[in-house]
Design an enzyme around this catalytic site. Sequence first.
Site, PDB file in Angstrom:
ATOM      1  N   LYS A 113      23.129  -3.861   6.244  1.00 25.69           N
ATOM      2  CA  LYS A 113      21.816  -4.228   5.702  1.00 25.69           C
ATOM      3  C   LYS A 113      20.974  -2.995   5.396  1.00 25.69           C
ATOM      4  O   LYS A 113      20.145  -3.022   4.499  1.00 25.69           O
ATOM      5  CB  LYS A 113      21.084  -5.168   6.663  1.00 25.69           C
ATOM      6  CG  LYS A 113      21.677  -6.573   6.668  1.00 25.69           C
ATOM      7  CD  LYS A 113      20.726  -7.593   7.256  1.00 25.69           C
ATOM      8  CE  LYS A 113      21.330  -8.981   7.196  1.00 25.69           C
ATOM      9  NZ  LYS A 113      20.573  -9.968   7.980  1.00 25.69           N
ATOM     10  N   LYS A 195      33.002 -11.331   2.952  1.00 26.98           N
ATOM     11  CA  LYS A 195      32.689 -12.689   3.425  1.00 26.98           C
ATOM     12  C   LYS A 195      31.774 -13.390   2.419  1.00 26.98           C
ATOM     13  O   LYS A 195      30.999 -12.739   1.698  1.00 26.98           O
ATOM     14  CB  LYS A 195      32.059 -12.653   4.823  1.00 26.98           C
ATOM     15  CG  LYS A 195      30.620 -12.244   4.854  1.00 26.98           C
ATOM     16  CD  LYS A 195      29.888 -12.703   6.108  1.00 26.98           C
ATOM     17  CE  LYS A 195      28.438 -12.294   5.936  1.00 26.98           C
ATOM     18  NZ  LYS A 195      27.470 -12.799   6.824  1.00 26.98           N
ATOM     19  N   LYS A 198      25.144 -16.002   1.920  1.00 24.40           N
ATOM     20  CA  LYS A 198      24.051 -16.652   1.190  1.00 24.40           C
ATOM     21  C   LYS A 198      23.237 -15.645   0.389  1.00 24.40           C
ATOM     22  O   LYS A 198      22.492 -16.015  -0.508  1.00 24.40           O
ATOM     23  CB  LYS A 198      23.172 -17.525   2.095  1.00 24.40           C
ATOM     24  CG  LYS A 198      22.767 -16.993   3.462  1.00 24.40           C
ATOM     25  CD  LYS A 198      21.858 -18.015   4.162  1.00 24.40           C
ATOM     26  CE  LYS A 198      22.148 -18.270   5.622  1.00 24.40           C
ATOM     27  NZ  LYS A 198      21.700 -17.267   6.576  1.00 24.40           N
TER      28      LYS A 198
HETATM   29  P1  TYM Z   1      23.404 -16.581   9.576  1.00 23.00           P
HETATM   30  O1  TYM Z   1      22.179 -17.345   9.222  1.00 23.00           O
HETATM   31  O2  TYM Z   1      23.749 -15.393   8.757  1.00 23.00           O
HETATM   32  O3  TYM Z   1      24.663 -17.536   9.568  1.00 23.00           O
HETATM   33  C1  TYM Z   1      24.669 -18.761  10.284  1.00 23.00           C
HETATM   34  C2  TYM Z   1      26.043 -19.007  10.867  1.00 23.00           C
HETATM   35  O4  TYM Z   1      27.016 -19.094   9.829  1.00 23.00           O
HETATM   36  C3  TYM Z   1      28.100 -18.212  10.108  1.00 23.00           C
HETATM   37  N1  TYM Z   1      28.635 -17.703   8.833  1.00 23.00           N
HETATM   38  C4  TYM Z   1      29.920 -17.797   8.462  1.00 23.00           C
HETATM   39  N2  TYM Z   1      30.994 -18.317   9.072  1.00 23.00           N
HETATM   40  C5  TYM Z   1      32.185 -18.264   8.412  1.00 23.00           C
HETATM   41  N3  TYM Z   1      32.316 -17.704   7.182  1.00 23.00           N
HETATM   42  C6  TYM Z   1      31.264 -17.171   6.533  1.00 23.00           C
HETATM   43  N4  TYM Z   1      31.417 -16.644   5.318  1.00 23.00           N
HETATM   44  C7  TYM Z   1      29.992 -17.202   7.180  1.00 23.00           C
HETATM   45  N5  TYM Z   1      28.754 -16.774   6.825  1.00 23.00           N
HETATM   46  C8  TYM Z   1      27.943 -17.081   7.849  1.00 23.00           C
HETATM   47  C9  TYM Z   1      27.475 -17.100  10.938  1.00 23.00           C
HETATM   48  O5  TYM Z   1      28.449 -16.400  11.688  1.00 23.00           O
HETATM   49  C10 TYM Z   1      26.515 -17.880  11.801  1.00 23.00           C
HETATM   50  O6  TYM Z   1      27.189 -18.446  12.906  1.00 23.00           O
HETATM   51  N6  TYM Z   1      21.887 -13.907  13.474  1.00 23.00           N
HETATM   52  C11 TYM Z   1      22.373 -15.208  13.085  1.00 23.00           C
HETATM   53  C12 TYM Z   1      21.412 -16.329  13.430  1.00 23.00           C
HETATM   54  C13 TYM Z   1      21.014 -16.343  14.866  1.00 23.00           C
HETATM   55  C14 TYM Z   1      21.826 -16.753  15.958  1.00 23.00           C
HETATM   56  C15 TYM Z   1      21.006 -16.608  17.120  1.00 23.00           C
HETATM   57  C16 TYM Z   1      23.137 -17.234  16.059  1.00 23.00           C
HETATM   58  C17 TYM Z   1      19.808 -15.993  15.360  1.00 23.00           C
HETATM   59  N7  TYM Z   1      19.775 -16.151  16.708  1.00 23.00           N
HETATM   60  C18 TYM Z   1      21.512 -16.947  18.392  1.00 23.00           C
HETATM   61  C19 TYM Z   1      23.628 -17.539  17.334  1.00 23.00           C
HETATM   62  C20 TYM Z   1      22.810 -17.386  18.478  1.00 23.00           C
HETATM   63  C21 TYM Z   1      22.585 -15.213  11.586  1.00 23.00           C
HETATM   64  O7  TYM Z   1      22.019 -14.450  10.873  1.00 23.00           O
HETATM   65  O8  TYM Z   1      23.369 -16.200  11.125  1.00 23.00           O
END
Ligand code: TYM
Length: 331
Positions: A113, A195, A198
Amino acid sequence: MENKVMYSAVQPSGNLTIGNYVGAISNWVRLQSEYDCYFAIANMHSITVRQEPAELRRRTLEVAALYLACGIDPEKCTLYVQSQVPQHAELAWVLNTVTYVGEMQRMTQFKDKSQKHADNINMGLMDYPVLMAADILLYQTDLVPVGLDQKQHVEIARDVAIRFNNRYGETFRVPEALLGKTGAKIMSLQEPDKKMSKSDENVNASIYLADDKDTIIRKFKRAVTDSESEVRFAAEKKGVSNLISIYSIFTKKSVEEVEREFAGKGYGDFKLAVGEAVADALAPVQAEQKRLLADKAYLNGVLASGAERAFKTARRTLGKVYRKVGFYQGE
Ligand code: TYM
């Protein structure tokens, strides 16, 4: 005995993709009956990258509606918005003092990032994993179902919990990441080495949960594969293997079954079948999300009672932390 606790969250930034669904939300739905679940909308994480405020607010409700539309049961799970529970920021501050700058600078996501947003490498971006550790540790979490890209952050949460417990005495449960067997990393349809994200600028790289059937089928048709024509799961066939994973999850068929189904057929037929399977699975979710978004009173009610429940647990853990570190709490 106390129930085991499951915690996870999604950031309400950008349009959610099938990666978010497959890697995370589908596992939450599958496991929600077996755990005490907390599912948050991580809007405090979102502002580490510039957001349009009105859009952030709108997307927060959209994600809440999506959780429900995917099958999260608000009677079984605590569903809430992170910024409505002040203990997240408060615990993050304390955890900052047992986290080292060097370990944050080494985080893969921070490095990615920082490159992508070179004009906005703010303190929040670097501190992001500490806030995430606070999210997880506040609820005495056992299990964190996430995609592969978040595994490193869950490991930091474990390290921080262990370090705090060693320094101040037993305070936090030490959480573990849970990754799905298939689909922990759904890849971009255009660059299968990356990967699916979004925040990808190329809209053809991702299938958004909001895409309509025609769009989904068109994007799968354009998906990058290889110069062969065999539908086979293999390390050197990243594009095709990614499509096989997606199809397998959306149809609940094993990888071998998928290979058998398309033996002797070309990529054209296969891509069309993947598109149709995904579109057909998403259609009812989209309809339910739309229905829920029209019922703001219901959504606000779910989030208000979720925040209240989360607050009660979070307050208990934070009180314990403040005692351990020696913060005056009235005598
Ligand atoms: P975020 O919002 O980027 O993504 C949400 C969840 O989706 C999963 N993910 C994927 N899994 C498989 N293939 C992909 N291409 C893919 N893209 C995204 C992510 O691994 C995630 O599980 N930091 C976290 C949000 C968060 C969080 C937490 C998660 C904040 N506090 C506490 C767990 C526990 C995030 O940015 O996810």
